[in-house]
Design a protein around this motif. Structure first.
Motif, PDB file in Angstrom:
ATOM      1  N   ALA A 158     176.664 145.708  33.782  1.00 37.81           N
ATOM      2  CA  ALA A 158     175.553 144.766  33.661  1.00 37.81           C
ATOM      3  C   ALA A 158     176.131 143.408  33.310  1.00 37.81           C
ATOM      4  O   ALA A 158     177.152 143.307  32.616  1.00 37.81           O
ATOM      5  N   LEU A 159     175.494 142.374  33.804  1.00 35.51           N
ATOM      6  CA  LEU A 159     175.888 140.992  33.500  1.00 35.51           C
ATOM      7  C   LEU A 159     174.730 140.286  32.809  1.00 35.51           C
ATOM      8  O   LEU A 159     173.559 140.630  33.031  1.00 35.51           O
ATOM      9  N   PRO A 160     175.041 139.276  31.995  1.00 35.41           N
ATOM     10  CA  PRO A 160     173.969 138.558  31.305  1.00 35.41           C
ATOM     11  C   PRO A 160     173.289 137.520  32.202  1.00 35.41           C
ATOM     12  O   PRO A 160     173.942 136.859  33.001  1.00 35.41           O
ATOM     13  N   LEU A 161     171.979 137.406  32.032  1.00 37.18           N
ATOM     14  CA  LEU A 161     171.185 136.380  32.708  1.00 37.18           C
ATOM     15  C   LEU A 161     170.428 135.620  31.635  1.00 37.18           C
ATOM     16  O   LEU A 161     169.753 136.234  30.794  1.00 37.18           O
ATOM     17  N   SER A 183     174.839 134.751  41.528  1.00 35.96           N
ATOM     18  CA  SER A 183     174.766 133.373  42.025  1.00 35.96           C
ATOM     19  C   SER A 183     174.903 132.442  40.822  1.00 35.96           C
ATOM     20  O   SER A 183     174.678 132.849  39.679  1.00 35.96           O
ATOM     21  N   PRO A 184     175.287 131.171  41.050  1.00 35.23           N
ATOM     22  CA  PRO A 184     175.448 130.243  39.928  1.00 35.23           C
ATOM     23  C   PRO A 184     174.133 130.059  39.169  1.00 35.23           C
ATOM     24  O   PRO A 184     173.070 129.896  39.778  1.00 35.23           O
ATOM     25  N   GLY A 185     174.228 130.125  37.841  1.00 36.26           N
ATOM     26  CA  GLY A 185     173.036 129.977  37.000  1.00 36.26           C
ATOM     27  C   GLY A 185     173.254 128.943  35.921  1.00 36.26           C
ATOM     28  O   GLY A 185     173.836 127.884  36.173  1.00 36.26           O
ATOM     29  N   THR A 186     172.871 129.274  34.701  1.00 36.47           N
ATOM     30  CA  THR A 186     172.985 128.370  33.560  1.00 36.47           C
ATOM     31  C   THR A 186     174.428 127.895  33.392  1.00 36.47           C
ATOM     32  O   THR A 186     175.351 128.697  33.386  1.00 36.47           O
ATOM     33  N   TYR A 187     174.591 126.589  33.276  1.00 38.05           N
ATOM     34  CA  TYR A 187     175.909 125.936  33.123  1.00 38.05           C
ATOM     35  C   TYR A 187     176.846 126.202  34.301  1.00 38.05           C
ATOM     36  O   TYR A 187     178.051 126.040  34.194  1.00 38.05           O
ATOM     37  N   GLY A 188     176.301 126.693  35.414  1.00 41.43           N
ATOM     38  CA  GLY A 188     177.132 126.994  36.580  1.00 41.43           C
ATOM     39  C   GLY A 188     177.834 128.341  36.502  1.00 41.43           C
ATOM     40  O   GLY A 188     178.628 128.692  37.368  1.00 41.43           O
ATOM     41  N   ILE A 189     177.526 129.118  35.469  1.00 40.89           N
ATOM     42  CA  ILE A 189     178.126 130.438  35.299  1.00 40.89           C
ATOM     43  C   ILE A 189     177.459 131.388  36.294  1.00 40.89           C
ATOM     44  O   ILE A 189     176.242 131.348  36.488  1.00 40.89           O
ATOM     45  N   LEU A 190     178.258 132.266  36.905  1.00 43.98           N
ATOM     46  CA  LEU A 190     177.684 133.258  37.807  1.00 43.98           C
ATOM     47  C   LEU A 190     176.818 134.235  37.020  1.00 43.98           C
ATOM     48  O   LEU A 190     177.244 134.773  35.995  1.00 43.98           O
ATOM     49  N   GLU A 191     175.579 134.411  37.487  1.00 42.78           N
ATOM     50  CA  GLU A 191     174.634 135.306  36.826  1.00 42.78           C
ATOM     51  C   GLU A 191     174.061 136.291  37.843  1.00 42.78           C
ATOM     52  O   GLU A 191     174.035 136.012  39.041  1.00 42.78           O
ATOM     53  N   PRO A 192     173.574 137.443  37.369  1.00 43.74           N
ATOM     54  CA  PRO A 192     172.972 138.409  38.289  1.00 43.74           C
ATOM     55  C   PRO A 192     171.675 137.848  38.873  1.00 43.74           C
ATOM     56  O   PRO A 192     170.958 137.113  38.198  1.00 43.74           O
TER      57      PRO A 192
END
Length: 193
Positions: A74-77, A101-110
């Motif tokens: 699992a990854l954090p979102l 895909s890129p999410g908060t702060y450009g970090i890859l998120e699920p």
């Protein structure tokens, strides 16, 4: 205390960001190979792991190893909760490239449309990021409190492991009441239990 935390955070991030990418890769391999020993336990079925960014200990190979060995990952979102606060939720992925895909702060998120929300109490191991750590196993994150709030939701027997470069270990991390220590810190030189 906030000024000290900000100064310490800045100092450690500057040190970490000055490490060449090739060295980050080499040290990350050493650290995450040690972390992979935790995967040998049959009790660890579901692992929550962060996606590295900005010279953090790299987790990509570890995630692929987990998926290849039949462990669930699992990854954090980062999501806005009912209270308006941003929190992290864990989503199970099947493919570390296709399901993010890129999410908060450009970090890859699920991607919540293609992944499954995980109940925190189902998680057996959390790989926890951080900026600085001490030998008392306290951590200082980036200041948003996401992980401290999330770790309150996991089972007491869930293992909280923090991969870190030795340069991130300090004498004492500033502690507040809500801070939750990890169970194990893994660096390229040692394991702090």
């Amino acid at each position: 205390m906030n000024e000290y935390k900000s100064a310490l955070r800045k100092e450690i991030l500057e040190k970490r960001n000055s490490v060449p990418k090739s060295e980050i890769e080499t040290l990350s391999q050493i650290i995450m190979q040690k972390a992979a020993v935790l995967l040998k336990s049959d009790d660890i079925k579901l692992i929550m792991c962060y996606m590295d960014f900005r010279n953090e200990v790299m987790t990509g190979d570890f995630i692929r190893k987990c998926l290849a060995s039949g462990k669930k990952i699992a990854l954090p979102l980062v999501e806005k909760g009912m209270d308006g606060k941003k929190n992290i939720s864990a989503y199970e992925i099947k493919d570390e490239q296709r399901d993010v895909s890129p999410g908060t702060y450009g970090i890859l998120e699920p991607n919540p449309a293609t992944t499954k929300l995980v109940n925190p109490t189902d998680i057996d191991l959390v790989i926890v990021p951080g900026v600085a750590f001490d030998e008392g196993k306290y951590r200082m994150g980036y200041g948003a409190g996401y992980y401290d709030r999330f770790l309150l939701k996991v089972r007491p027997d869930c293992i909280k492991a923090a991969p870190a470069f030795e340069l991130q270990i300090v004498d004492k991390v500033p502690r507040e009441e809500h801070d939750i220590p990890v169970d194990i810190i893994i660096t390229e030189k040692r394991i702090i239990l």
